[in-house]
Design an enzyme around this catalytic site. Structure first.
Site, mmCIF file in Angstrom:
data_model
loop_
_atom_site.group_PDB
_atom_site.id
_atom_site.type_symbol
_atom_site.label_atom_id
_atom_site.label_comp_id
_atom_site.label_asym_id
_atom_site.label_seq_id
_atom_site.Cartn_x
_atom_site.Cartn_y
_atom_site.Cartn_z
ATOM 1 C CB SER A 47 -0.758 -0.007 1.435
ATOM 2 O OG SER A 47 -1.341 -1.216 1.559
ATOM 3 C CB THR A 48 4.171 1.926 2.061
ATOM 4 O OG1 THR A 48 3.032 1.489 3.236
ATOM 5 C CG2 THR A 48 4.400 3.458 2.427
ATOM 6 C CE1 TYR A 136 -1.202 -5.647 3.817
ATOM 7 C CE2 TYR A 136 -0.913 -4.838 1.767
ATOM 8 C CZ TYR A 136 -1.364 -4.324 2.996
ATOM 9 O OH TYR A 136 -1.126 -3.101 3.518
ATOM 10 C CE LYS A 164 1.490 -5.040 5.000
ATOM 11 N NZ LYS A 164 0.656 -5.115 6.071
ATOM 12 C CB THR A 166 -2.235 -4.035 8.237
ATOM 13 O OG1 THR A 166 -1.387 -4.401 7.618
ATOM 14 C CG2 THR A 166 -2.735 -2.423 8.287
ATOM 15 N N GLY A 188 1.121 -4.979 11.154
ATOM 16 C CA GLY A 188 1.152 -4.279 10.082
ATOM 17 C C GLY A 188 0.801 -2.830 10.682
ATOM 18 C CG ASP A 190 3.983 1.583 11.527
ATOM 19 O OD1 ASP A 190 3.937 0.343 10.618
ATOM 20 O OD2 ASP A 190 4.443 2.489 10.249
ATOM 21 C CD GLU A 191 -0.613 3.074 13.782
ATOM 22 O OE1 GLU A 191 0.187 2.923 13.156
ATOM 23 O OE2 GLU A 191 -1.661 3.742 12.939
ATOM 24 C CB ILE A 205 5.942 -4.851 6.955
ATOM 25 C CG1 ILE A 205 6.415 -6.559 7.439
ATOM 26 C CG2 ILE A 205 5.729 -4.671 5.934
ATOM 27 C CD1 ILE A 205 6.134 -7.402 6.020
ATOM 28 C CB SER A 207 4.353 4.022 6.054
ATOM 29 O OG SER A 207 3.746 4.016 6.941
HETATM 30 C C1 HMN Z 1 2.006 -1.899 2.996
HETATM 31 O O1 HMN Z 1 1.404 -2.107 2.146
HETATM 32 O O2 HMN Z 1 3.230 -0.579 2.239
HETATM 33 C C2 HMN Z 1 2.162 -1.600 4.372
HETATM 34 O O3 HMN Z 1 2.418 -3.414 5.050
HETATM 35 C C3 HMN Z 1 1.312 -1.186 4.929
HETATM 36 C C4 HMN Z 1 1.726 -1.069 6.503
HETATM 37 O O4 HMN Z 1 0.632 -2.464 7.177
HETATM 38 C C5 HMN Z 1 0.753 0.286 6.879
HETATM 39 N N1 HMN Z 1 -0.619 0.636 6.645
HETATM 40 C C6 HMN Z 1 -1.071 1.285 5.314
HETATM 41 O O5 HMN Z 1 -0.098 1.997 5.467
HETATM 42 C C7 HMN Z 1 -2.601 1.123 4.822
HETATM 43 C C8 HMN Z 1 1.022 0.889 8.316
HETATM 44 O O6 HMN Z 1 2.225 1.268 8.383
HETATM 45 C C9 HMN Z 1 0.470 2.057 8.709
HETATM 46 O O7 HMN Z 1 0.505 3.143 7.534
HETATM 47 C C10 HMN Z 1 0.924 2.863 9.573
HETATM 48 O O8 HMN Z 1 0.655 1.771 10.904
HETATM 49 C C11 HMN Z 1 0.172 4.518 9.705
HETATM 50 O O9 HMN Z 1 -0.923 3.959 10.497
#
Ligand code: HMN
Length: 292
Positions: A47-48, A136, A164, A166, A188, A190-191, A205, A207
């Site tokens: 997604s990132t 995912y 993964k 999220t 997934g 980060d917070e 994993i 962003s």
């Molecule tokens: C990806 O597929 O790029 C990442 O693995 C997704 C990752 O889980 C991020 N989710 C999204 O961007 C939707 C998180 O790092 C997220 O950006 C972060 O926790 C802030 O909410």
């Protein structure tokens, strides 16, 4: 195959103002992740990476550039999932030939696919590529919620390494760890890293690791070592940063912060807002000064 556990940045992609891929910028983001953030690997095409807005050729170009820049320095996971199964297979073959350590595929989305269809999707990508697969799961974007038995069914294929994850469903996370201890879980969100690591995830994993990778590793290591108070202090700071990023525009703000650090992180890809406003740039500057 390289070690797939630990801290993986979900790789950002630098785009030019016209939407084309900025190869120099992409290489700089990769170097920043390896040399400054010290990540264990990269999750490419997630997604990132603004992946779902790109053409098949562009996705291949990104896989190619990333492998060429990384060589064998860190582990590489290619997210090849697509609602177009033929495209997923084509990308999976391509990344496998390039030498990616594992594939990952988002659960097919948009249509309400039933579980048999979802299983067929994963089985097809694995059979056609012969590579490892990381499911995912990101229900808040896909609407696909799989339960413990369904993960178990997917895990019957020995090429499926894990998920993964999220999602904020920590009950499901705990149940998965207990039921399938030999399958890996990558956090997934980060917070929410601290509670995920406390429940035994094997990696993360994210962003925000593109800029906050050093703190991410601290949270991971401190939590694993049982130093929860210290881990929580780092998670609090991390979440103050993430809160600011989310309020200002997720990928756009991370890119603006990278630019302040001398990385040519470029623009986003439309239909996402491609260019930060003056106010967004100013906010990014404040976040950079306060937290990084
Ligand atoms: C990806 O597929 O790029 C990442 O693995 C997704 C990752 O889980 C991020 N989710 C999204 O961007 C939707 C998180 O790092 C997220 O950006 C972060 O926790 C802030 O909410």
């Amino acid at each position: 195959m390289k070690k797939l556990t630990g801290i993986f940045s979900a790789l950002l992609v630098s785009f030019n103002e016209d939407g084309s891929i900025n190869e120099t910028g992409l290489r700089q983001i990769i170097r920043h992740n390896i040399d400054k953030m010290g990540v264990d690997g990269l999750y490419v095409g997630g997604s990132t990476g603004e992946n779902f807005m790109l053409s098949t050729e562009e996705k291949k170009q990104i896989f190619r550039i990333a492998k060429d820049e990384v060589k064998d320095q860190v582990a590489l996971i290619a997210q090849v999932g697509s609602v177009n199964l033929q495209e997923a297979v084509e990308l999976g073959k391509y990344a496998t030939e390039l030498g990616y350590d594992s594939l990952s595929a988002v659960t097919p989305f948009y249509y309400k696919f039933n579980f048999a269809e979802i299983k067929h999707y994963y089985e097809t990508i694995i059979a056609e590529t012969g590579n490892n697969m990381i499911i995912y799961s990101i229900p808040f974007l896909t609407g696909v919620n799989m339960g413990i038995e369904q993960f178990g069914e997917l895990y019957q294929n020995p090429k499926v390494l894990g998920v993964k994850f999220t999602a904020g469903d920590f009950y499901l996370l705990e149940r998965l760890k207990k039921a399938y201890p030999n399958h890996l879980i990558w956090a997934g969100f980060d917070e929410m890293m601290l509670p995920a690591v406390a429940l035994g995830v094997d990696g993360a994993i994210g962003s925000t690791f593109n800029i906050n990778g050093v703190r991410a590793r601290q949270i991971f290591d401190l939590t694993r070592a049982g130093k929860l108070e210290e881990a929580l202090a780092v998670q609090h700071t991390t979440n103050d940063l993430i809160e600011g990023i989310l309020a200002n525009g997720l990928y756009l703000t991370i890119k603006e912060i990278l630019k302040l650090q001398g990385v040519e992180a470029g623009y986003c890809r439309e239909p996402m807002t491609a260019k930060a406003t003056e106010a967004q740039r100013e906010k990014a500057k404040q976040l950079q000064q306060k937290f990084l």
